[in-house]
Write an enzyme that holds these catalytic residues in place. Structure first.
Site, PDB file in Angstrom:
ATOM      1  N   CYS A  71      38.911  37.457  42.036  1.00  0.00           N
ATOM      2  CA  CYS A  71      38.783  36.337  41.094  1.00  0.00           C
ATOM      3  C   CYS A  71      38.042  35.175  41.760  1.00  0.00           C
ATOM      4  O   CYS A  71      36.838  35.261  41.995  1.00  0.00           O
ATOM      5  CB  CYS A  71      40.163  35.928  40.574  1.00  0.00           C
ATOM      6  SG  CYS A  71      40.104  34.904  39.092  1.00  0.00           S
TER       7      CYS A  71
ATOM      8  N   HIS B 218      41.997  41.079  38.435  1.00  0.00           N
ATOM      9  CA  HIS B 218      43.119  41.111  39.390  1.00  0.00           C
ATOM     10  C   HIS B 218      43.668  42.534  39.477  1.00  0.00           C
ATOM     11  O   HIS B 218      44.628  42.888  38.793  1.00  0.00           O
ATOM     12  CB  HIS B 218      44.229  40.164  38.935  1.00  0.00           C
ATOM     13  CG  HIS B 218      43.886  38.716  39.073  1.00  0.00           C
ATOM     14  ND1 HIS B 218      44.222  37.970  40.182  1.00  0.00           N
ATOM     15  CD2 HIS B 218      43.222  37.875  38.239  1.00  0.00           C
ATOM     16  CE1 HIS B 218      43.778  36.726  40.026  1.00  0.00           C
ATOM     17  NE2 HIS B 218      43.166  36.645  38.848  1.00  0.00           N
TER      18      HIS B 218
ATOM     19  N   GLU C  29      45.467  43.879  41.618  1.00  0.00           N
ATOM     20  CA  GLU C  29      46.828  43.968  42.176  1.00  0.00           C
ATOM     21  C   GLU C  29      47.901  44.100  41.103  1.00  0.00           C
ATOM     22  O   GLU C  29      48.975  44.660  41.347  1.00  0.00           O
ATOM     23  CB  GLU C  29      47.135  42.745  43.056  1.00  0.00           C
ATOM     24  CG  GLU C  29      47.170  41.415  42.346  1.00  0.00           C
ATOM     25  CD  GLU C  29      45.829  40.694  42.302  1.00  0.00           C
ATOM     26  OE1 GLU C  29      45.819  39.475  42.032  1.00  0.00           O
ATOM     27  OE2 GLU C  29      44.791  41.362  42.513  1.00  0.00           O
TER      28      GLU C  29
END
Length: 563
Positions: free
Chosen positions: A398, A525, A527
């Site tokens: 990001c 993102h 994750e």
């Protein structure tokens, strides 16, 4: 539908979320379909406007919901995809009730906490519990509900709602698990049961009786302590479960299963399950055993601005941990405050400055995660520049990707004033700009949020191969700014390739630097989609590059070594 309510006692932050997730994992391993709901009694509508120092990171769901980080635990443990309505806040409930009142749905009655707020909570839970969260899109059979610590004045309407709800759901469909702390003062070394006794007494005074008491402690609890809690809290010894501090949260479902929790649920809730653990739980046990036997270490420097609280980067840590475990390495994550890498720190506190740079230099890989605001950005740019020049494996997520573009523009394109309009609205070279649809008025829910499709532009991309040579990927986003599409040609000519974009081809989603072991940035993102047994490809690529095994992995067709 069966409901399992998890309440907390004594203090917050003792692991209710992990215990709720672990209970769900055990039930899912028995072949049951499980969903989860988190109750947060703050008046905020959602977690989107929180500073990470308030409640940790803001977790983003597929539907764009900005929620508490515990929903991330549920998704990772249960391998499900939740929705924003799986996070209930006081703000959401009151907004819902006030909107109904304005609409005239209460037919002129006085709108009160009881029954209107409490009824709204119960209706919300019953509705959301039925929403499918698995890939097979079937209705869940069990809903695990995590409530806040008993005793907070703001949480009382929710406790009252569940006091009523236990009769509506019937005893055979409702179970209450109370998570409490058993402290062990250093002065005596004795494990104290009084806080748990008082906590259970307070819970009973509010109309809820615990079916299981889960006791958290630093060290394994002695049998005499278990018997004392059983006697003074009016439960059988089998209903007292101990969870001491362990090296890995993957061990928690195993500890619960070893203490007979599966058998208890089978009898208490009349569940159609076998007594023996399934393959899923056996895989969890193997994973926990493997985690504790790891010898080789891989160090990653996380350069961010919220490094004082590890929960601010909870999903990033988990994604790195999943990837490290997949390649049989123990993760050594070094948190570096990006402001300490800046020249201004050298003048103010040279010791801090040199310690931060020492950490960065000795790391095997560098990660710059997402964030907002100008503080610390120069330090992040310094770290990115060092990773690029020294050919150190790098992943920017990001804001990390946006700053990698800014750094490249300044040092490789010779645009010294290149910047993001977030930090310098008047820059002559705006390489990162705010999105056309961004509303600079309200802050909550105005970003580009949720799962979006990213299409690969080229066949010859490391990220594409890491993703299994797919034509496109779908990942979760949370950003207000994007790379300026009008300037991308200048970067491409100098070797910074934009290898992925959105479906319209306007938004730059992935970058890769040529002639570098691993210099990668992603606007999304990844994750948030990482799972213990399915690590996120960009994070896995970083760990592989940091351990010098990325080339071999790609040559094997993106298959891990059998060892």
């Amino acid at each position: 539908m069966k409901y399992i309510l998890v309440t907390g006692g004594v203090i917050s932050g003792i692991g209710k979320g992990i215990i709720a997730s672990s209970i769900g994992t055990i039930l899912k391993s028995c072949g049951l379909r499980v969903t989860a709901i988190k109750i947060d009694p703050y008046i905020n509508i959602d977690a989107g406007t929180f500073s990470p120092y308030e409640h940790g990171e803001v977790f983003v769901l597929n539907d764009g919901g900005e929620v508490d980080l515990d929903l991330g635990n549920y998704e990772r443990f249960l391998d499900i995809n939740l929705y924003k309505d799986n996070n209930i806040t006081t703000g959401k409930i009151y907004q819902h009730v006030i909107n109904k009142e304005r609409h005239g749905d209460y037919l002129g009655k006085t709108v009160q906490v009881v029954p209107h707020i409490t009824d709204a909570v119960q209706e919300w839970v019953m509705t959301q519990a039925k929403v499918p969260v698995d890939d097979d899109r079937e209705e869940p059979q069990i809903c695990v509900i995590e409530a806040r610590t008993i005793g907070d004045i703001e949480g009382m309407p929710f406790v009252e709602a569940f006091r009523q709800f236990q009769f509506k759901a019937k005893r055979e469909n409702f179970c209450n698990i109370h998570v409490s702390l058993v402290p062990q003062p250093n002065a005596t070394g004795e494990q104290k049961t009084k806080p748990t006794q008082n906590s259970v007494r307070a819970l009973r005074g509010l109309g809820l009786s615990p079916d299981l008491i889960v006791c958290r402690s630093a060290k394994p609890i002695e049998m005499a302590v278990k018997e004392k809690i059983s006697m003074f809290c009016h439960v059988e010894p089998e209903q007292v479960i101990f969870i001491h501090d362990v090296s890995s949260t993957y061990r928690v479902p195993i500890l619960l299963e070893e203490q007979g929790i599966m058998k208890y649920f089978k009898e208490r809730l009349n569940l159609p399950i076998a007594d023996q653990p399934s393959d899923l739980l056996l895989r969890w046990k193997k994973m926990a055993d493997r985690y504790e036997r790891l010898l080789k270490v891989c160090s990653i420097a996380l350069v961010g601005k919220y490094t004082k609280l590890s929960d601010c980067y909870a999903s990033v840590f988990k994604a790195l941990e999943h990837s490290a475990l997949a390649i049989n390495h123990k993760l050594d994550l070094m948190y570096i405050d990006s402001t300490e890498l800046e020249p201004s720190t050298e003048a103010e506190n040279s010791v801090k400055y040199h310690q931060a740079w020492h950490k960065l230099c000795k790391a095997d890989g560098i990660l710059v995660p997402g964030g907002f605001g100008i503080r610390g950005t120069e330090g992040k740019l310094q770290a990115i520049s060092w990773a690029r020049k020294k050919k150190k494996p790098f992943l920017g997520v990001c804001l990390g990707m946006q700053l990698a573009v800014v750094e490249f523009a300044r040092n490789c394109l010779n645009w010294p004033d290149a910047n993001s309009t977030e930090f310098d609205p008047d820059t002559k070279n705006p390489v990162v700009i705010d999105m056309p649809e961004h509303n600079p008025g309200d802050m909550g829910g105005t970003m580009r949020l949720g799962k979006r499709r990213t299409v690969f532009k080229t066949q010859n991309s490391v990220l594409r191969r890491l993703y299994g040579d797919e034509m496109f990927v779908e990942e979760r986003h949370r950003h207000r700014y994007e790379v300026n599409p009008e300037l991308t040609q200048c970067f491409e000519e100098k070797g910074l390739k934009f290898v992925g974009h959105d479906t319209e081809g306007n938004r730059m989603e992935m970058i890769e630097l040529e002639n570098h072991p691993y210099f990668v940035g992603v606007q999304f993102h990844p994750e948030f989609s990482s799972r213990p047994m399915k690590p996120s490809p960009p994070y896995l690529g970083l760990l592989l590059a940091a351990t010098g095994t990325l080339s071999a992995y790609l040559q094997r067709g993106c298959k891990l070594s059998p060892r």
